[in-house]
Design a protein around this motif. Structure first.
Motif, PDB file in Angstrom:
ATOM      1  N   SER A   1       0.861  -1.181   0.000  1.00  0.00           N
ATOM      2  CA  SER A   1       0.000   0.000   0.000  1.00  0.00           C
ATOM      3  C   SER A   1       0.893   1.225   0.000  1.00  0.00           C
ATOM      4  N   LEU A   2       0.444   2.266  -0.716  1.00  0.00           N
ATOM      5  CA  LEU A   2       1.238   3.490  -0.817  1.00  0.00           C
ATOM      6  C   LEU A   2       0.301   4.679  -0.924  1.00  0.00           C
ATOM      7  N   THR A   3       0.444   5.626  -0.008  1.00  0.00           N
ATOM      8  CA  THR A   3      -0.292   6.884  -0.099  1.00  0.00           C
ATOM      9  C   THR A   3       0.712   8.015   0.046  1.00  0.00           C
ATOM     10  N   VAL A   4       0.490   9.080  -0.693  1.00  0.00           N
ATOM     11  CA  VAL A   4       1.393  10.232  -0.614  1.00  0.00           C
ATOM     12  C   VAL A   4       0.625  11.496  -0.970  1.00  0.00           C
ATOM     13  N   ALA A   5       0.909  12.554  -0.220  1.00  0.00           N
ATOM     14  CA  ALA A   5       0.272  13.845  -0.469  1.00  0.00           C
ATOM     15  C   ALA A   5       1.114  14.935   0.210  1.00  0.00           C
ATOM     16  N   PRO A   6       0.985  16.168  -0.263  1.00  0.00           N
ATOM     17  CA  PRO A   6       1.703  17.273   0.393  1.00  0.00           C
ATOM     18  C   PRO A   6       1.234  17.451   1.835  1.00  0.00           C
ATOM     19  N   THR A   7       2.109  17.979   2.681  1.00  0.00           N
ATOM     20  CA  THR A   7       1.786  18.284   4.073  1.00  0.00           C
ATOM     21  C   THR A   7       1.350  19.743   4.167  1.00  0.00           C
ATOM     22  N   GLU A   8       1.297  20.259   5.390  1.00  0.00           N
ATOM     23  CA  GLU A   8       0.991  21.676   5.581  1.00  0.00           C
ATOM     24  C   GLU A   8       2.067  22.562   4.966  1.00  0.00           C
ATOM     25  N   ASP A   9       3.265  22.017   4.783  1.00  0.00           N
ATOM     26  CA  ASP A   9       4.363  22.699   4.083  1.00  0.00           C
ATOM     27  C   ASP A   9       4.373  22.168   2.652  1.00  0.00           C
ATOM     28  N   PRO A  10       4.054  22.996   1.662  1.00  0.00           N
ATOM     29  CA  PRO A  10       3.942  22.501   0.283  1.00  0.00           C
ATOM     30  C   PRO A  10       5.246  21.977  -0.313  1.00  0.00           C
ATOM     31  N   THR A  11       6.375  22.188   0.355  1.00  0.00           N
ATOM     32  CA  THR A  11       7.649  21.663  -0.148  1.00  0.00           C
ATOM     33  C   THR A  11       7.932  20.259   0.370  1.00  0.00           C
ATOM     34  N   VAL A  12       7.065  19.775   1.274  1.00  0.00           N
ATOM     35  CA  VAL A  12       7.262  18.464   1.907  1.00  0.00           C
ATOM     36  C   VAL A  12       6.023  17.601   1.684  1.00  0.00           C
ATOM     37  N   SER A  13       6.239  16.336   1.328  1.00  0.00           N
ATOM     38  CA  SER A  13       5.148  15.367   1.199  1.00  0.00           C
ATOM     39  C   SER A  13       5.262  14.332   2.301  1.00  0.00           C
ATOM     40  N   ARG A  14       4.116  13.769   2.667  1.00  0.00           N
ATOM     41  CA  ARG A  14       4.071  12.667   3.631  1.00  0.00           C
ATOM     42  C   ARG A  14       3.705  11.417   2.859  1.00  0.00           C
ATOM     43  N   MET A  15       4.500  10.393   3.012  1.00  0.00           N
ATOM     44  CA  MET A  15       4.264   9.114   2.354  1.00  0.00           C
ATOM     45  C   MET A  15       4.039   8.066   3.430  1.00  0.00           C
ATOM     46  N   THR A  16       3.012   7.275   3.250  1.00  0.00           N
ATOM     47  CA  THR A  16       2.777   6.124   4.114  1.00  0.00           C
ATOM     48  C   THR A  16       2.860   4.898   3.235  1.00  0.00           C
ATOM     49  N   LEU A  17       3.758   4.003   3.593  1.00  0.00           N
ATOM     50  CA  LEU A  17       4.081   2.846   2.772  1.00  0.00           C
ATOM     51  C   LEU A  17       3.940   1.589   3.619  1.00  0.00           C
ATOM     52  N   VAL A  18       3.250   0.604   3.104  1.00  0.00           N
ATOM     53  CA  VAL A  18       3.089  -0.661   3.822  1.00  0.00           C
ATOM     54  C   VAL A  18       3.849  -1.737   3.061  1.00  0.00           C
ATOM     55  N   THR A  19       4.671  -2.470   3.790  1.00  0.00           N
ATOM     56  CA  THR A  19       5.431  -3.569   3.213  1.00  0.00           C
ATOM     57  C   THR A  19       5.525  -4.688   4.241  1.00  0.00           C
TER      58      THR A  19
END
Length: 163
Positions: free
Chosen positions: A32-50
């Motif tokens: 599973s993989l989700t990714v989107a920008p955070t409150e800081d538009p220069t940083v993204s948060r990725m959640t990865l399941v393995t």
């Protein structure tokens, strides 16, 4: 064992590709993989399941930490955390099935977000097990389409993944 890795990474072209490339080059699977920008538009948060042994997960995290785009990484399994997944499911809802489907949606605390003459579209959030249980409780012949977001996770309490 299943692990949920949460990463902060530079929100730049190619960052996602470098992370997924690391997995494919080493023969690791991303469940599973989700990714989107955070409150800081220069940083993204990725959640990865393995999945993998502790040694494999340690190897994966070391490789990820070497990537220039990765700012910070945490294995949520090492801490108390909350995980959720979003599912949209379209089901056939003929007149004779509607009440039973509504009751099942209520039991699982979902919401019917679209209604047509012959279908319901249901929105449901929860753990993957809850979503799987809802699918299992439905008559398979009623399911027309399923879309799942993948897992998003966050640390419980005062702990936070931040720069």
């Amino acid at each position: 064992m299943r692990h949920i890795l949460s990463l902060l990474l530079e929100n730049e072209a190619g960052a996602l590709s470098r992370v997924s490339g690391l997995f494919s080059a080493r023969g690791f699977n991303i469940e599973s993989l989700t990714v989107a920008p955070t409150e800081d538009p220069t940083v993204s948060r990725m959640t990865l399941v393995t999945s993998g042994s502790d040694e494999i997960i340690e190897q994966i995290t070391k490789h990820l930490n070497k990537l220039i785009d990765v700012i910070k990484l945490v294995d949520l399994n090492d801490n108390r955390h909350i995980e959720r997944e979003l599912m949209l499911i379209k089901v056939s809802a003929k007149k004779e099935d509607r009440e039973q489907i509504k009751q099942l949606v209520d039991i699982f605390r979902g919401r019917i977000i679209d209604v047509s003459e012959n279908t319901f579209t249901v929105e449901m959030t929860g753990t993957g097990d809850k979503l799987d249980a809802f699918i299992g409780a439905l008559d398979k012949t009623l399911i027309l389409e399923v879309v799942r977001s993948g897992i998003s996770g966050i640390l419980r309490g005062d702990k936070a993944l931040h720069m």
